[in-house]
Design a protein around this motif. Structure first.
Motif, PDB file in Angstrom:
ATOM      1  N   PRO A  93      -5.929  18.774   6.067  1.00 48.77           N
ATOM      2  CA  PRO A  93      -7.141  17.805   6.415  1.00 48.77           C
ATOM      3  C   PRO A  93      -8.146  17.689   5.625  1.00 48.77           C
ATOM      4  O   PRO A  93      -8.446  18.726   4.742  1.00 48.77           O
ATOM      5  N   GLY A  94      -8.570  16.385   5.628  1.00 47.86           N
ATOM      6  CA  GLY A  94      -9.809  16.297   4.945  1.00 47.86           C
ATOM      7  C   GLY A  94     -10.279  14.682   5.019  1.00 47.86           C
ATOM      8  O   GLY A  94      -9.593  13.832   5.642  1.00 47.86           O
ATOM      9  N   PRO A  95     -11.190  14.297   4.145  1.00 50.37           N
ATOM     10  CA  PRO A  95     -11.299  12.931   4.128  1.00 50.37           C
ATOM     11  C   PRO A  95     -10.436  11.820   3.649  1.00 50.37           C
ATOM     12  O   PRO A  95      -9.501  12.107   2.960  1.00 50.37           O
ATOM     13  N   THR A  96     -10.640  10.593   3.932  1.00 47.32           N
ATOM     14  CA  THR A  96      -9.742   9.248   3.556  1.00 47.32           C
ATOM     15  C   THR A  96     -10.311   8.775   2.150  1.00 47.32           C
ATOM     16  O   THR A  96     -11.565   8.134   2.749  1.00 47.32           O
ATOM     17  N   LEU A  97      -9.782   8.791   1.253  1.00 46.02           N
ATOM     18  CA  LEU A  97     -10.012   7.909   0.206  1.00 46.02           C
ATOM     19  C   LEU A  97      -9.220   6.568  -0.032  1.00 46.02           C
ATOM     20  O   LEU A  97      -8.092   6.761  -0.132  1.00 46.02           O
ATOM     21  N   ALA A  98      -9.931   5.461  -0.087  1.00 47.68           N
ATOM     22  CA  ALA A  98      -9.249   4.398  -0.469  1.00 47.68           C
ATOM     23  C   ALA A  98      -9.468   3.839  -1.876  1.00 47.68           C
ATOM     24  O   ALA A  98     -10.779   3.590  -2.267  1.00 47.68           O
ATOM     25  N   ILE A 146     -10.472  -0.576   4.786  1.00 50.37           N
ATOM     26  CA  ILE A 146     -12.115  -0.137   4.258  1.00 50.37           C
ATOM     27  C   ILE A 146     -12.605   0.560   5.446  1.00 50.37           C
ATOM     28  O   ILE A 146     -13.274   1.706   5.296  1.00 50.37           O
ATOM     29  N   GLU A 147     -12.040   0.172   6.679  1.00 53.37           N
ATOM     30  CA  GLU A 147     -12.892   0.582   7.764  1.00 53.37           C
ATOM     31  C   GLU A 147     -12.454   1.939   8.257  1.00 53.37           C
ATOM     32  O   GLU A 147     -13.026   2.791   8.820  1.00 53.37           O
ATOM     33  N   LYS A 148     -11.170   2.192   7.734  1.00 50.76           N
ATOM     34  CA  LYS A 148     -10.433   3.560   7.960  1.00 50.76           C
ATOM     35  C   LYS A 148     -10.794   4.511   7.032  1.00 50.76           C
ATOM     36  O   LYS A 148     -10.448   5.805   7.182  1.00 50.76           O
ATOM     37  N   ALA A 149     -11.404   4.076   5.834  1.00 54.40           N
ATOM     38  CA  ALA A 149     -11.778   5.230   4.643  1.00 54.40           C
ATOM     39  C   ALA A 149     -13.087   6.046   4.937  1.00 54.40           C
ATOM     40  O   ALA A 149     -13.969   5.068   5.343  1.00 54.40           O
ATOM     41  N   ASP A 150     -13.263   7.136   4.394  1.00 53.53           N
ATOM     42  CA  ASP A 150     -14.558   7.764   4.164  1.00 53.53           C
ATOM     43  C   ASP A 150     -15.282   7.366   2.905  1.00 53.53           C
ATOM     44  O   ASP A 150     -16.452   7.195   2.891  1.00 53.53           O
ATOM     45  N   TYR A 151     -14.432   7.119   1.917  1.00 60.35           N
ATOM     46  CA  TYR A 151     -14.713   6.568   0.684  1.00 60.35           C
ATOM     47  C   TYR A 151     -13.781   5.688  -0.007  1.00 60.35           C
ATOM     48  O   TYR A 151     -12.619   5.403   0.267  1.00 60.35           O
ATOM     49  N   LEU A 152     -14.555   4.582  -0.695  1.00 61.15           N
ATOM     50  CA  LEU A 152     -13.714   3.516  -1.278  1.00 61.15           C
ATOM     51  C   LEU A 152     -14.162   3.391  -2.750  1.00 61.15           C
ATOM     52  O   LEU A 152     -15.515   3.425  -3.086  1.00 61.15           O
ATOM     53  N   ILE A 153     -13.082   3.316  -3.491  1.00 63.95           N
ATOM     54  CA  ILE A 153     -13.163   2.792  -4.852  1.00 63.95           C
ATOM     55  C   ILE A 153     -12.462   1.841  -5.002  1.00 63.95           C
ATOM     56  O   ILE A 153     -11.433   1.437  -5.188  1.00 63.95           O
ATOM     57  N   VAL A 162      -5.087   9.629   0.867  1.00 68.08           N
ATOM     58  CA  VAL A 162      -5.355   8.875  -0.080  1.00 68.08           C
ATOM     59  C   VAL A 162      -4.822   7.657   0.111  1.00 68.08           C
ATOM     60  O   VAL A 162      -3.423   7.641   0.365  1.00 68.08           O
ATOM     61  N   ILE A 163      -5.378   6.333   0.289  1.00 70.97           N
ATOM     62  CA  ILE A 163      -4.721   5.155   0.490  1.00 70.97           C
ATOM     63  C   ILE A 163      -4.721   4.130  -0.920  1.00 70.97           C
ATOM     64  O   ILE A 163      -5.942   4.003  -1.254  1.00 70.97           O
ATOM     65  N   LEU A 164      -3.550   4.063  -1.320  1.00 68.32           N
ATOM     66  CA  LEU A 164      -3.492   3.015  -2.593  1.00 68.32           C
ATOM     67  C   LEU A 164      -3.149   1.737  -2.284  1.00 68.32           C
ATOM     68  O   LEU A 164      -2.186   1.464  -1.420  1.00 68.32           O
ATOM     69  N   VAL A 165      -4.079   0.714  -2.531  1.00 71.72           N
ATOM     70  CA  VAL A 165      -3.932  -0.531  -2.334  1.00 71.72           C
ATOM     71  C   VAL A 165      -3.527  -1.119  -3.597  1.00 71.72           C
ATOM     72  O   VAL A 165      -4.336  -1.380  -4.620  1.00 71.72           O
ATOM     73  N   HIS A 166      -2.008  -1.319  -3.742  1.00 73.68           N
ATOM     74  CA  HIS A 166      -1.778  -1.534  -5.282  1.00 73.68           C
ATOM     75  C   HIS A 166      -1.904  -2.881  -5.855  1.00 73.68           C
ATOM     76  O   HIS A 166      -2.417  -3.197  -7.147  1.00 73.68           O
ATOM     77  N   VAL A 167      -1.825  -3.725  -5.026  1.00 76.71           N
ATOM     78  CA  VAL A 167      -2.442  -5.411  -5.299  1.00 76.71           C
ATOM     79  C   VAL A 167      -2.980  -5.977  -4.218  1.00 76.71           C
ATOM     80  O   VAL A 167      -2.236  -6.466  -3.252  1.00 76.71           O
ATOM     81  N   ALA A 168      -4.246  -5.856  -4.080  1.00 71.14           N
ATOM     82  CA  ALA A 168      -4.898  -6.505  -3.060  1.00 71.14           C
ATOM     83  C   ALA A 168      -4.561  -8.124  -2.601  1.00 71.14           C
ATOM     84  O   ALA A 168      -4.456  -8.503  -1.314  1.00 71.14           O
ATOM     85  N   ASN A 169      -4.795  -8.787  -3.800  1.00 72.09           N
ATOM     86  CA  ASN A 169      -4.667 -10.252  -3.727  1.00 72.09           C
ATOM     87  C   ASN A 169      -3.361 -10.503  -4.322  1.00 72.09           C
ATOM     88  O   ASN A 169      -3.403 -10.947  -5.611  1.00 72.09           O
ATOM     89  N   LEU A 170      -2.398 -10.635  -3.890  1.00 67.76           N
ATOM     90  CA  LEU A 170      -1.007 -10.832  -4.523  1.00 67.76           C
ATOM     91  C   LEU A 170      -1.099 -12.268  -4.778  1.00 67.76           C
ATOM     92  O   LEU A 170      -0.340 -12.438  -6.091  1.00 67.76           O
ATOM     93  N   PRO A 171      -1.433 -13.398  -4.115  1.00 71.96           N
ATOM     94  CA  PRO A 171      -1.159 -14.583  -4.786  1.00 71.96           C
ATOM     95  C   PRO A 171      -2.116 -14.850  -5.930  1.00 71.96           C
ATOM     96  O   PRO A 171      -1.566 -15.428  -6.673  1.00 71.96           O
ATOM     97  N   SER A 172      -3.300 -14.223  -5.872  1.00 72.03           N
ATOM     98  CA  SER A 172      -3.944 -14.240  -7.335  1.00 72.03           C
ATOM     99  C   SER A 172      -3.293 -13.569  -8.485  1.00 72.03           C
ATOM    100  O   SER A 172      -3.099 -14.057  -9.561  1.00 72.03           O
ATOM    101  N   PHE A 173      -2.598 -12.445  -7.931  1.00 74.14           N
ATOM    102  CA  PHE A 173      -1.638 -11.757  -9.103  1.00 74.14           C
ATOM    103  C   PHE A 173      -0.368 -12.860  -9.613  1.00 74.14           C
ATOM    104  O   PHE A 173      -0.180 -12.757 -10.853  1.00 74.14           O
ATOM    105  N   LEU A 174       0.001 -13.307  -8.637  1.00 78.27           N
ATOM    106  CA  LEU A 174       1.260 -14.018  -8.933  1.00 78.27           C
ATOM    107  C   LEU A 174       0.878 -15.235  -9.718  1.00 78.27           C
ATOM    108  O   LEU A 174       1.638 -15.825 -10.445  1.00 78.27           O
ATOM    109  N   ILE A 205       0.945  -1.355   0.006  1.00 82.07           N
ATOM    110  CA  ILE A 205       0.135   0.029  -0.095  1.00 82.07           C
ATOM    111  C   ILE A 205       0.753   1.312   0.102  1.00 82.07           C
ATOM    112  O   ILE A 205       2.088   1.270   0.364  1.00 82.07           O
ATOM    113  N   THR A 206       0.395   2.442  -0.352  1.00 85.24           N
ATOM    114  CA  THR A 206       0.973   3.612  -0.229  1.00 85.24           C
ATOM    115  C   THR A 206      -0.076   4.517   0.305  1.00 85.24           C
ATOM    116  O   THR A 206      -1.305   4.647  -0.107  1.00 85.24           O
ATOM    117  N   ILE A 207       0.257   5.308   1.163  1.00 85.88           N
ATOM    118  CA  ILE A 207      -0.576   6.313   1.902  1.00 85.88           C
ATOM    119  C   ILE A 207      -0.006   7.663   1.484  1.00 85.88           C
ATOM    120  O   ILE A 207       1.181   7.988   1.774  1.00 85.88           O
TER     121      ILE A 207
END
Ligand SMILES: [Zn+2]
Length: 157
Positions: free
Chosen positions: A41-46, A115-122, A78-90, A33-35
């Motif tokens: 200040p402002g909302p958190t987007l994941a 997810i529980e830390k974000a105000d918005y999730l895409i 902004v929280i970037l989840v680069h590869v959520a399911n690395l075993p699936s990717f590999l 991940i990258t944060i």
């Protein structure tokens, strides 16, 4: 700042920073991940890519977002989840594991740490392999009318 973000960034007072880490799941399944914490200040987007590891477009898109999103110009986080399911990717599969055990652990860490830390999730997906998909977006109707309205208006604009 939310406690999880402070712990991940290892800062409490500084703003306008970028930090990359791995969320611990299991060997070979830790989540990169990258944060990006904005100056103001402002909302958190994941933004989550790689739930389905064979869908490369969102994974590549978040690399570009990371390179082009300046914390100096950002309000919120902004929280970037680069590869959520690395075993699936590999393994170049959409799903990983017949019993779902590791996928369930990944889902638990993503839910608790992002997810529980974000105000918005895409949650970003695309066609895998040779699929050809028409661009679309959808939203969930929840038990919270304000969340449903925000989700609907965001995906419709
Ligand atoms: Zn997908």
């Amino acid at each position: 700042m939310r406690p999880i973000l402070a712990a991940l960034l290892l800062v409490t007072a500084l703003r306008a920073q970028v930090a990359s880490r791995h969320l611990k799941v299991a060997p070979g399944a830790d989540i990169p991940i990258t944060i990006i914490q904005g100056r103001r200040p402002g909302p958190t987007l994941a933004l989550v890519a790689g739930i389905h590891g064979y869908e490369y477009t969102p994974i590549l898109a978040l690399q570009r977002v990371r390179a082009n999103l300046s914390p100096e110009a950002l309000s919120g986080t902004v929280i970037l989840v680069h590869v959520a399911n690395l075993p699936s990717f590999l393994k170049r599969t959409i799903y990983y594991g017949p019993d779902g055990a590791l996928s369930e652990r990944i889902a638990h860490v993503l839910t608790a740490e992002v997810i529980e830390k974000a105000d918005y999730l895409i949650d970003l997906h695309c066609g895998d392999g040779n699929e050809s998909l028409r661009p679309y977006s959808y939203w969930m109707r929840t038990g919270w009318p304000s969340a449903s309205r925000t989700s609907s208006s965001t995906t419709s604009s």
